[in-house]
Design a protein around this motif. Structure first.
Motif, PDB file in Angstrom:
ATOM      1  N   GLU A  66      26.784 -19.151  18.429  1.00 58.49           N
ATOM      2  CA  GLU A  66      28.223 -18.730  18.013  1.00 58.49           C
ATOM      3  C   GLU A  66      28.933 -19.375  17.196  1.00 58.49           C
ATOM      4  O   GLU A  66      29.575 -19.030  16.477  1.00 58.49           O
ATOM      5  N   THR A  67      28.829 -20.857  17.453  1.00 57.24           N
ATOM      6  CA  THR A  67      29.320 -21.930  16.303  1.00 57.24           C
ATOM      7  C   THR A  67      28.658 -21.754  15.068  1.00 57.24           C
ATOM      8  O   THR A  67      29.276 -21.875  14.038  1.00 57.24           O
ATOM      9  N   LYS A  69      27.754 -19.163  13.501  1.00 61.42           N
ATOM     10  CA  LYS A  69      28.335 -18.141  13.004  1.00 61.42           C
ATOM     11  C   LYS A  69      29.725 -18.392  12.540  1.00 61.42           C
ATOM     12  O   LYS A  69      30.047 -18.035  11.550  1.00 61.42           O
ATOM     13  N   GLU A  70      30.416 -19.180  13.353  1.00 60.04           N
ATOM     14  CA  GLU A  70      31.948 -19.540  12.959  1.00 60.04           C
ATOM     15  C   GLU A  70      31.720 -20.562  11.598  1.00 60.04           C
ATOM     16  O   GLU A  70      32.624 -20.324  10.900  1.00 60.04           O
ATOM     17  N   GLU A  71      30.802 -21.401  11.762  1.00 57.92           N
ATOM     18  CA  GLU A  71      30.722 -22.529  10.787  1.00 57.92           C
ATOM     19  C   GLU A  71      30.352 -21.786   9.354  1.00 57.92           C
ATOM     20  O   GLU A  71      30.523 -22.327   8.322  1.00 57.92           O
ATOM     21  N   ASP A  74      33.108 -20.478   7.890  1.00 57.51           N
ATOM     22  CA  ASP A  74      33.896 -21.677   7.195  1.00 57.51           C
ATOM     23  C   ASP A  74      33.343 -21.864   5.701  1.00 57.51           C
ATOM     24  O   ASP A  74      34.251 -22.108   4.903  1.00 57.51           O
TER      25      ASP A  74
END
Length: 237
Positions: A66-67, A69-71, A74
């Motif tokens: 999940e992180t 994907k988020e990064e 960004d």
């Protein structure tokens, strides 16, 4: 697991195209608003790009999908942001960035458009063939004068040292010409280990370029150096 049908593939592509289009549109809205975004430059965004990259590396290290994907999102923002700055300057657009990437990948991966690599070959054989084709096409594109051309010299010292050393060895530099400072990293002392390693790496890179230039001057042409060439033209001191 069954392979997706052409209709499923087309639907997936349509969803991806729509999502990426939405991202571009949001970036354009932010820019059009005329606030903080329009005050930024390629240079002012450098710290954010570096920070986001390290945050992605942390997420990969933690194996946190999940992180990750988020990064990645960004980092995509950074691509869109830099592209929008360039578009405002009349230099290029995000579409040009994507087109340049596609052209590079296709040119350096001939198996995408022909049958140069046996699809039934072992994975190791496929990888070796891909790497060979990639390096050959890359060399032809860049027409680089030095084996070190194209290395990002601003990267962290350890990564830089590894890259310079790897390129030099691949170019035929004998192992014993690599200085001790690039073999063992020592902590402590008046200067930081990062700074000492960077200085040693830059000095090593300068010696490599000096040997390449001296060999060219001696032979009257630019070509790959043999081990004997490296020894003969390696700067003393």
């Amino acid at each position: 697991m069954s392979r997706p049908t052409s209709a499923e593939s087309a639907a997936d592509i349509a969803r991806m195209t729509e999502a990426l289009g939405d991202a571009v549109e949001v970036m354009d809205r932010l820019w059009t608003f005329g606030g903080w975004e329009v005050t930024q430059t390629h240079d002012s965004l450098r710290p954010y790009l570096l920070e986001e990259t390290y945050e992605l590396l942390d997420a990969i290290q933690a194996e946190d999908a999940e992180t990750i994907k988020e990064e990645l999102g960004d980092l995509l923002l950074q691509v869109l942001f830099h592209s929008r700055i360039a578009e405002a300057a009349g230099e290029f657009t995000v579409a040009d960035v994507a087109a340049a990437l596609v052209a590079k990948l296709v040119h350096r991966s001939p198996h995408l458009i022909d049958n140069g690599i046996d699809p039934d070959a072992a994975v190791a054989d496929k990888v070796a063939a891909q790497e060979k084709a990639w390096e050959e096409r890359k060399s032809a594109e860049k027409a680089r004068r030095s084996c070190l051309d194209g290395i990002a010299m601003a990267q962290p010292a350890l990564a830089l040292a590894e890259k310079v050393r790897s390129r030099a060895i691949k170019a035929g530099l004998p192992e014993d010409l690599i200085p001790d400072a690039l073999r063992v990293v020592e902590l402590g002392g008046p200067d930081s280990a990062e700074e000492r390693l960077r200085k040693a790496t830059l000095a090593f890179a300068a010696a490599i370029r000096s040997a390449e230039d001296a060999a060219e001057s001696d032979r009257g042409e630019r070509r790959a150096l043999t081990a004997a060439d490296w020894y003969r033209h390696w700067p003393c001191g």
